[in-house]
Design a protein around this motif. Structure first.
Motif, short mmCIF file in Angstrom:
data_model
loop_
_atom_site.label_atom_id
_atom_site.label_comp_id
_atom_site.label_asym_id
_atom_site.label_seq_id
_atom_site.Cartn_x
_atom_site.Cartn_y
_atom_site.Cartn_z
N ARG A 46 20.36 -23.21 -5.48
CA ARG A 46 20.19 -21.91 -4.82
C ARG A 46 18.73 -21.61 -4.51
N TYR A 47 17.79 -22.19 -5.30
CA TYR A 47 16.38 -21.98 -5.00
C TYR A 47 16.07 -22.42 -3.56
N TYR A 48 16.66 -23.53 -3.16
CA TYR A 48 16.37 -24.07 -1.83
C TYR A 48 17.00 -23.23 -0.73
N ARG A 49 18.26 -22.85 -0.91
CA ARG A 49 18.88 -21.95 0.07
C ARG A 49 18.06 -20.68 0.23
N ASP A 50 17.70 -20.06 -0.87
CA ASP A 50 16.99 -18.79 -0.81
C ASP A 50 15.57 -18.97 -0.26
N ALA A 51 14.91 -20.05 -0.66
CA ALA A 51 13.54 -20.29 -0.17
C ALA A 51 13.54 -20.58 1.32
N TYR A 52 14.49 -21.39 1.78
CA TYR A 52 14.57 -21.68 3.21
C TYR A 52 14.75 -20.39 4.00
N GLN A 53 15.65 -19.53 3.51
CA GLN A 53 15.96 -18.32 4.27
C GLN A 53 14.81 -17.32 4.28
N ILE A 54 14.14 -17.13 3.13
CA ILE A 54 13.06 -16.16 3.11
C ILE A 54 11.88 -16.64 3.96
N ALA A 55 11.64 -17.95 3.97
CA ALA A 55 10.56 -18.49 4.80
C ALA A 55 10.89 -18.35 6.28
N ILE A 56 12.13 -18.63 6.64
CA ILE A 56 12.56 -18.48 8.04
C ILE A 56 12.47 -17.03 8.48
N ASP A 57 12.93 -16.12 7.63
CA ASP A 57 12.86 -14.69 7.97
C ASP A 57 11.41 -14.24 8.14
N LYS A 58 10.53 -14.71 7.27
CA LYS A 58 9.13 -14.30 7.32
C LYS A 58 8.46 -14.82 8.59
N ILE A 59 8.73 -16.07 8.93
CA ILE A 59 8.13 -16.66 10.12
C ILE A 59 8.67 -16.00 11.38
N ASN A 60 9.97 -15.71 11.41
CA ASN A 60 10.56 -15.01 12.56
C ASN A 60 9.95 -13.62 12.72
N ALA A 61 9.72 -12.93 11.61
CA ALA A 61 9.14 -11.59 11.67
C ALA A 61 7.72 -11.62 12.24
N ALA A 62 7.06 -12.77 12.08
CA ALA A 62 5.69 -12.91 12.60
C ALA A 62 5.67 -13.49 14.02
N ALA A 317 9.09 -22.60 -4.26
CA ALA A 317 7.82 -22.70 -3.54
C ALA A 317 7.78 -23.94 -2.66
N SER A 318 8.26 -25.07 -3.19
CA SER A 318 8.27 -26.29 -2.38
C SER A 318 9.24 -26.17 -1.22
N GLY A 319 10.38 -25.49 -1.44
CA GLY A 319 11.34 -25.28 -0.35
C GLY A 319 10.77 -24.44 0.78
N ALA A 320 10.06 -23.38 0.43
CA ALA A 320 9.42 -22.55 1.46
C ALA A 320 8.35 -23.35 2.21
N ALA A 321 7.61 -24.18 1.48
CA ALA A 321 6.59 -25.00 2.11
C ALA A 321 7.19 -26.03 3.07
N ASP A 322 8.42 -26.48 2.77
CA ASP A 322 9.10 -27.43 3.67
C ASP A 322 9.32 -26.81 5.05
N VAL A 323 9.77 -25.55 5.06
CA VAL A 323 9.96 -24.84 6.33
C VAL A 323 8.63 -24.69 7.05
N GLU A 324 7.60 -24.28 6.31
CA GLU A 324 6.28 -24.10 6.91
C GLU A 324 5.74 -25.40 7.50
N ALA A 325 5.99 -26.52 6.80
CA ALA A 325 5.50 -27.81 7.29
C ALA A 325 6.15 -28.18 8.62
N LEU A 326 7.44 -27.92 8.76
CA LEU A 326 8.12 -28.21 10.01
C LEU A 326 7.59 -27.33 11.14
N VAL A 327 7.35 -26.07 10.85
CA VAL A 327 6.82 -25.16 11.87
C VAL A 327 5.41 -25.57 12.27
N GLN A 328 4.58 -25.89 11.28
CA GLN A 328 3.21 -26.32 11.58
C GLN A 328 3.22 -27.59 12.43
N ALA A 329 4.11 -28.51 12.11
CA ALA A 329 4.19 -29.77 12.87
C ALA A 329 4.67 -29.53 14.30
#
Length: 403
Positions: A46-62, A317-329
């Motif tokens: 569940r850490y990964y599901r929740d981390a993926y979603q909060i990172a996606i929501d945060k990036i979309n909001a920005a 934290a690593s799950g959220a960073a995974d989303v950020e890495a894909l966006v940065q790339a």
């Protein structure tokens, strides 16, 4: 005639009002993942599901990912693999071949990442994952798998350095590990480090994944009068181990575990019995870890707790960073094309809430592990690359002498 003209201009005006925003909306970038939401390791999944979603929501909001002069909204397509590795492989195949997701995020656990990365390699769609640390994942010369966990072979590296600095220095060590890809890699890396450090390894034992009975191993620890016990396993296994250690009154000078200790749920499940337990983590929610979207790691942790009702650990934290890495790339490549994103990932370099992200030739990053310990009601950092941060509680007291 006037009524007809009015209707025409009204229709035209409505069309202009609504057509402009629709035309400005960019295509969604769909990130696909299969995660353990049920089954034996669902508590970590569940850490990964929740981390993926909060990172996606945060990036979309920005404003989303900035690609080709447009802001692209992120979307998550996620399946529950029910802690079944074969189902996970089928779901990743479906995500690519049927759901047509753009890019992949990973599952939890090294045996899943080992199998699922073969799918990303076959279809040439990059996967960034923070759930698998086994060295085996990154020694196959695959080109489409990237990982944000430190190598499993070095998980106990900082702990062994600490052992040499403890007073009194433990003389005998037991190394116990589950027979899955992650824990075997941990043992394979730990074994030579213990020998090089001069410790007498009196037990080197493998146990079955999802084991529930540790009585035989614990009896050996007691009879051999082992000083330090290092255990590589998953959270449910560690919980069973600690509970049975208490029931048999097996209390060496120290226990250290690869997982569990950083988790709030683990500490709640054991209560006072979690006291004295050592563990390790590549991440703590420090305000010094600056982040483009969340501000810093401490702010991320607060937002995560507010949203989900529990504290994040390094898995989240690593799950959220995974989303950020894909966006940065994607932004670096100025493209959603999987091959271009893959190429950009090999060169990506940025600061994240998890720490500095830059993948080595094998596709992995290597953040240093710090040693942590449960001390009463607190989880504290006790040892890092510079030495002791806080005095550890050592040696461990007898079980019947706990608070």
């Amino acid at each position: 005639m006037l009524l007809t003209s009015f209707r025409f201009f009204s229709t035209l005006l409505i069309s202009l009002l609504f057509a402009t925003p629709v035309a400005a909306l960019a295509q969604d970038v769909v990130l696909g993942a299969s995660v353990q939401l049920t089954g034996p390791v669902a508590n970590t999944g569940r850490y990964y599901r929740d981390a993926y979603q909060i990172a996606i929501d945060k990036i979309n909001a920005a404003g989303g990912a900035k690609i080709g002069g447009q802001s692209h909204r992120l979307a998550l397509k996620l399946y529950d693999n029910q802690s079944d590795v074969n189902l996970s492989v089928r779901q990743y195949t479906q995500l690519i071949s049927q759901d047509k997701v753009n890019l992949l995020l990973g599952p939890f656990a090294s045996n899943f990442a080992l199998a699922d990365s073969a799918v990303s390699e076959k279809y040439k769609v990059p996967m960034v994952q923070g759930g698998g640390a086994s060295d085996q994942i990154f020694t196959r010369q695959f080109k489409y798998i990237f990982g944000t966990l430190a190598p499993a072979s070095n998980y106990f590296g900082s702990t062994i350095d600490m052992l040499k600095a403890l007073k009194p220095v433990p003389k005998t060590v037991a190394l116990l590990y589950a027979d899955d890809a992650f824990d075997v890699s941990v043992a394979d890396g730990t074994r030579p480090k213990l020998k090089q450090a001069g410790f007498d390894v009196v037990m080197d034992e493998r146990y079955s994944t999802n084991a529930t009975d540790f009585n035989s191993l614990l009896s050996q620890i007691k009879s051999k009068n082992v000083d330090a016990v290092l255990v590589a396993g998953h959270e449910t296994e560690i919980l069973n181990f600690v509970r049975q250690a208490k029931s048999l009154a097996v209390a060496p000078k120290m226990y250290s575990f690869t997982v569990g200790v950083p988790s709030e749920d683990f500490r709640k499940a054991l209560g006072a019995d979690a006291d004295y337990a050592f563990g390790m983590t590549a991440w703590l929610p420090s305000p010094l870890l600056k982040d483009r979207w969340f501000g810093d790691a401490e702010k991320f942790a607060k937002e995560y707790k507010a949203k989900y009702g529990y504290d994040p650990d390094y898995h989240a934290a690593s799950g959220a960073a995974d989303v950020e890495a894909l966006v940065q790339a994607m932004e670096d490549a100025n493209s959603m094309d999987p091959q271009k994103v893959r190429d950009a990932l090999t060169k990506v370099k940025f600061d994240s809430l998890y720490g500095p992200i830059a993948f080595n030739q094998n596709g992995q990053i290597d953040l240093p592990q710090v040693v942590i310990q449960v001390q009463g009601n607190d989880l504290v950092e006790v040892y890092n690359a510079k030495g002791f941060v806080k005095q550890p509680k050592y040696p461990m007291s007898a079980w019947n002498a706990r608070r």
